[in-house]
Design a protein around this motif. Structure first.
Motif, PDB file in Angstrom:
ATOM      1  N   UNK A   1       0.848  -1.183   0.000  1.00 40.76           N
ATOM      2  CA  UNK A   1       0.000   0.000   0.000  1.00 40.76           C
ATOM      3  C   UNK A   1       0.886   1.236   0.000  1.00 40.76           C
ATOM      4  N   UNK A   2       0.654   2.136  -0.946  1.00 42.68           N
ATOM      5  CA  UNK A   2       1.413   3.387  -1.034  1.00 42.68           C
ATOM      6  C   UNK A   2       0.513   4.547  -0.630  1.00 42.68           C
ATOM      7  N   UNK A   3       1.036   5.394   0.227  1.00 39.30           N
ATOM      8  CA  UNK A   3       0.342   6.621   0.629  1.00 39.30           C
ATOM      9  C   UNK A   3       1.179   7.778   0.103  1.00 39.30           C
ATOM     10  N   UNK A   4       0.623   8.490  -0.854  1.00 35.52           N
ATOM     11  CA  UNK A   4       1.369   9.512  -1.599  1.00 35.52           C
ATOM     12  C   UNK A   4       0.730  10.879  -1.418  1.00 35.52           C
ATOM     13  N   UNK A   5       1.585  11.876  -1.319  1.00 30.73           N
ATOM     14  CA  UNK A   5       1.116  13.264  -1.352  1.00 30.73           C
ATOM     15  C   UNK A   5       2.098  14.077  -2.177  1.00 30.73           C
ATOM     16  N   UNK A   6       1.562  15.070  -2.847  1.00 34.08           N
ATOM     17  CA  UNK A   6       2.420  15.958  -3.638  1.00 34.08           C
ATOM     18  C   UNK A   6       2.968  17.038  -2.726  1.00 34.08           C
ATOM     19  N   UNK A   7       4.270  17.227  -2.772  1.00 33.55           N
ATOM     20  CA  UNK A   7       4.898  18.310  -2.021  1.00 33.55           C
ATOM     21  C   UNK A   7       4.915  19.590  -2.832  1.00 33.55           C
ATOM     22  N   UNK A   8       4.956  19.425  -4.166  1.00 38.52           N
ATOM     23  CA  UNK A   8       4.960  20.578  -5.073  1.00 38.52           C
ATOM     24  C   UNK A   8       4.288  20.160  -6.369  1.00 38.52           C
ATOM     25  N   UNK A   9       3.442  21.027  -6.875  1.00 42.41           N
ATOM     26  CA  UNK A   9       2.866  20.851  -8.198  1.00 42.41           C
ATOM     27  C   UNK A   9       2.927  22.205  -8.887  1.00 42.41           C
ATOM     28  N   UNK A  10       4.032  22.406  -9.607  1.00 46.67           N
ATOM     29  CA  UNK A  10       4.248  23.677 -10.283  1.00 46.67           C
ATOM     30  C   UNK A  10       3.939  23.581 -11.763  1.00 46.67           C
ATOM     31  N   UNK A  11       4.380  24.586 -12.508  1.00 48.74           N
ATOM     32  CA  UNK A  11       4.162  24.587 -13.956  1.00 48.74           C
ATOM     33  C   UNK A  11       5.075  23.610 -14.665  1.00 48.74           C
ATOM     34  N   UNK A  12       6.307  23.435 -14.170  1.00 46.31           N
ATOM     35  CA  UNK A  12       7.255  22.574 -14.878  1.00 46.31           C
ATOM     36  C   UNK A  12       7.752  21.379 -14.065  1.00 46.31           C
ATOM     37  N   UNK A  13       7.549  21.391 -12.742  1.00 48.07           N
ATOM     38  CA  UNK A  13       8.004  20.289 -11.897  1.00 48.07           C
ATOM     39  C   UNK A  13       6.939  19.895 -10.885  1.00 48.07           C
TER      40      UNK A  13
ATOM     41  N   UNK B   1       6.721  14.434  -5.360  1.00 52.67           N
ATOM     42  CA  UNK B   1       5.834  13.652  -4.510  1.00 52.67           C
ATOM     43  C   UNK B   1       6.598  12.866  -3.471  1.00 52.67           C
ATOM     44  N   UNK B   2       5.945  12.637  -2.339  1.00 53.39           N
ATOM     45  CA  UNK B   2       6.498  11.848  -1.248  1.00 53.39           C
ATOM     46  C   UNK B   2       5.597  10.634  -1.052  1.00 53.39           C
TER      47      UNK B   2
ATOM     48  N   UNK C   1       9.163   1.201   2.972  1.00 51.09           N
ATOM     49  CA  UNK C   1      10.004   2.051   2.128  1.00 51.09           C
ATOM     50  C   UNK C   1       9.443   3.465   2.084  1.00 51.09           C
ATOM     51  N   UNK C   2      10.319   4.394   1.736  1.00 54.30           N
ATOM     52  CA  UNK C   2       9.926   5.792   1.528  1.00 54.30           C
ATOM     53  C   UNK C   2      10.567   6.257   0.236  1.00 54.30           C
ATOM     54  N   UNK C   3       9.782   6.931  -0.589  1.00 56.14           N
ATOM     55  CA  UNK C   3      10.296   7.413  -1.870  1.00 56.14           C
ATOM     56  C   UNK C   3       9.982   8.888  -2.046  1.00 56.14           C
ATOM     57  N   UNK C   4      10.873   9.570  -2.721  1.00 60.20           N
ATOM     58  CA  UNK C   4      10.632  10.927  -3.210  1.00 60.20           C
ATOM     59  C   UNK C   4      10.843  10.877  -4.716  1.00 60.20           C
ATOM     60  N   UNK C   5       9.854  11.349  -5.453  1.00 59.93           N
ATOM     61  CA  UNK C   5       9.897  11.298  -6.915  1.00 59.93           C
ATOM     62  C   UNK C   5       9.702  12.715  -7.455  1.00 59.93           C
ATOM     63  N   UNK C   6      10.506  13.075  -8.455  1.00 58.13           N
ATOM     64  CA  UNK C   6      10.370  14.360  -9.136  1.00 58.13           C
ATOM     65  C   UNK C   6       9.995  14.099 -10.585  1.00 58.13           C
TER      66      UNK C   6
END
Length: 147
Positions: free
Chosen positions: A99-111, A114-115, A128-133
Motif C-alpha cells: 500500500x502506497x500513501x502519496x502526497x504531492x509536495x509541489x505541483x508547479x508549472x514545470x516540476x 511527490x512523497x 520504504x519511503x520514496x521521493x519522486x520528481x
C-alpha cells in the motif's frame, strides 16, 4: 485545488495508457491532497526469500506520484520521472499487497515532487519511503495535449 479526475476516471485512464500492468495497481482512495494505491502482489513481484522486490516497490511509488499528478492536472499531463530516491526501511511481508500513501509536495508549472510511504498491507510500519520528481510538459505543447 480541486481534482481534474475522479478515482474511477483515473483507474480507466491508467487501464488505457498502461494495458500491460494496469491490473497490478488499484487506486484505493483519492482526494485533493493525497492518493492511496495498492500493488496487487503476485509471485512475479517476489524475489528469492519471498519478499516483495525493490523494483516492484519502485513501480508502486512511481505510479502513485504519476497518478496523483494526473488526478490534479488531468489527462493532458504527460509527466515524466526526472529524479527518484527510494529508501528501504524494513523487509516487506511476502504474500501481502503493498500500500502506497502519496502526497504531492509541489505541483508547479514545470516540476512536481511527490512523497510516498509504502507499507505491507495491514502494517503500520513503512517498508520504504520514496521521493519522486517529475518534469511536466509546458501547457499548450503537443506533449501536454496527449491523452
Amino acid at each position: 485545488m480541486s481534482l481534474a479526475m475522479s478515482r474511477e476516471d483515473l483507474m480507466e485512464y491508467l487501464r488505457q495508457i498502461f494495458p500491460q500492468v494496469h491490473r497490478d495497481f488499484v487506486v484505493e482512495a483519492l482526494d485533493e491532497e493525497s492518493i492511496v494505491m495498492r500493488l496487487v502482489v503476485e509471485d512475479r513481484h517476489l524475489r528469492p526469500g519471498g519478499t516483495v522486490s525493490g523494483p516492484s516497490m519502485f513501480g508502486l511509488a512511481d505510479v502513485s506520484v504519476y497518478a496523483m499528478i494526473l488526478a490534479r492536472k488531468g489527462r493532458q499531463s504527460l509527466a515524466v520521472t526526472t529524479n527518484s530516491s527510494l529508501d528501504f526501511l524494513r523487509k516487506p511481508e511476502g504474500g501481502k499487497d503493498m500500500i502506497a500513501k502519496c502526497r504531492l509536495l509541489k505541483l508547479g508549472r514545470s516540476l512536481a515532487v511527490g512523497d510516498v510511504l509504502i507499507y505491507s498491507e495491514w502494517s503500520d510500519k513503512p517498508a520504504a519511503r520514496a521521493t519522486m520528481t517529475y518534469s511536466l510538459p509546458p501547457e499548450g505543447s503537443a506533449a501536454a495535449a496527449f491523452g
